[in-house]
Motif scaffolding. Structure first.
Motif, PDB file in Angstrom:
ATOM      1  N   PRO A   1       0.596  -1.249   0.007  1.00  0.00           N
ATOM      2  CA  PRO A   1       0.258   0.241  -0.209  1.00  0.00           C
ATOM      3  C   PRO A   1       0.879   0.811   0.008  1.00  0.00           C
ATOM      4  N   ASN A   2       0.627   2.313  -0.896  1.00  0.00           N
ATOM      5  CA  ASN A   2       1.731   3.532  -0.675  1.00  0.00           C
ATOM      6  C   ASN A   2       0.288   4.465  -0.192  1.00  0.00           C
ATOM      7  N   PRO A   3       1.841   4.683   0.967  1.00  0.00           N
ATOM      8  CA  PRO A   3       1.454   5.615   1.653  1.00  0.00           C
ATOM      9  C   PRO A   3       0.850   7.331   0.894  1.00  0.00           C
ATOM     10  N   ASP A   4       1.286   7.976  -0.049  1.00  0.00           N
ATOM     11  CA  ASP A   4       1.644   8.569  -0.626  1.00  0.00           C
ATOM     12  C   ASP A   4       0.323   9.020  -2.019  1.00  0.00           C
ATOM     13  N   PRO A   5      -0.130   9.712  -2.274  1.00  0.00           N
ATOM     14  CA  PRO A   5      -0.963  10.277  -3.276  1.00  0.00           C
ATOM     15  C   PRO A   5      -0.466   9.687  -4.631  1.00  0.00           C
TER      16      PRO A   5
ATOM     17  N   GLY B   1      10.456  18.085 -10.230  1.00  0.00           N
ATOM     18  CA  GLY B   1      11.311  18.760  -9.673  1.00  0.00           C
ATOM     19  C   GLY B   1      11.191  19.099  -7.932  1.00  0.00           C
ATOM     20  N   ARG B   2       9.899  19.509  -7.537  1.00  0.00           N
ATOM     21  CA  ARG B   2       8.702  19.902  -6.816  1.00  0.00           C
ATOM     22  C   ARG B   2       8.346  18.391  -5.703  1.00  0.00           C
ATOM     23  N   ASP B   3       8.531  17.739  -6.356  1.00  0.00           N
ATOM     24  CA  ASP B   3       7.790  16.688  -5.602  1.00  0.00           C
ATOM     25  C   ASP B   3       9.959  15.346  -5.367  1.00  0.00           C
ATOM     26  N   ARG B   4       8.655  14.566  -3.585  1.00  0.00           N
ATOM     27  CA  ARG B   4      10.298  13.321  -4.006  1.00  0.00           C
ATOM     28  C   ARG B   4      10.142  12.690  -5.134  1.00  0.00           C
ATOM     29  N   HIS B   5      11.682  12.909  -5.448  1.00  0.00           N
ATOM     30  CA  HIS B   5      11.940  12.160  -6.249  1.00  0.00           C
ATOM     31  C   HIS B   5      13.520  11.696  -6.530  1.00  0.00           C
TER      32      HIS B   5
END
Length: 209
Positions: free
Chosen positions: A139-143, A154-158
């Protein structure tokens, strides 16, 4: 007698002038040494990084470059002795779909040395240069809905990986209808997402490490 007194006064005057010349020469010599010492100190003093004094970034001085080289060449850093990334864990909803993307779109090979039988969830290992990617069906805790994430990766976790050719990768992404954005800083880099909205940055850089 007057001539004798005149000669005595003349000798005394010459003596005073000689002493004055010696003192003047000593002062000039001292000033010259101080000037040389100051110049030497300015040359050998550790330079202040431009960002530390509020200036714009400029090419590092030889001293800073030497310090950076020593840090880069160090085998370990930090408390505990960090030596580098071992692998990157990526959460996915559908393992089969993600394996197809990583294998057929990105062209990553499976890492056969990393079996997944001893873990309580499904997963798959891919080789990425000298490191590995671990796909984990959890299950992914991120949307995972793209509309809920920043438009530019570049403005997101990566995660950022180095590639030999951004242009070649761009052709592949276009061919497979994978949306991407280019670096806002002008660097040769692009950002894209996998089927679960996990963000990749691919940066063209040579040589690598």
């Amino acid at each position: 007698k007057r001539e004798s007194m005149a000669r005595a006064l003349l000798r005394k005057a010459r003596a005073i002038m000689a002493v004055s010349d010696v003192r003047t020469s000593a002062r000039l010599s001292s000033r010259t040494r101080s000037s040389r010492d100051l110049k030497t100190t300015r040359k050998t003093a550790r330079p202040v990084h431009p960002r530390a004094r509020g200036g714009r970034y400029s090419k590092p001085s030889q001293a800073l470059e030497s310090e950076a080289a020593e840090t880069t060449s160090s085998k370990t850093t930090g408390i505990g002795g960090f030596v580098g990334f071992h692998h990157i864990g990526v959460i996915c909803e559908n393992l089969e779909k993600s394996v197809e993307f990583y294998r057929n779109v990105l062209g990553l090979p499976t890492d056969p040395s990393r079996p997944h039988d001893n873990l309580p969830f499904d997963g798959h290992w891919f080789s990425l240069g000298t490191e590995t990617i671990h796909l984990m069906e959890l299950p992914n805790p991120d949307p995972s809905d793209i509309s809920d994430r920043p438009e530019h990766g570049g403005r997101d976790r990566h995660l950022c990986v180095a590639v030999e050719s951004v242009a070649d990768l761009e052709v592949t992404l276009k061919k497979n209808n994978v949306k991407y954005t280019k670096s806002k800083s002008g660097r040769p880099a692009i950002f894209f997402r996998d089927p679960d909205a996990n963000t990749w940055e691919c940066l063209e850089t040579q040589p690598w490490r």
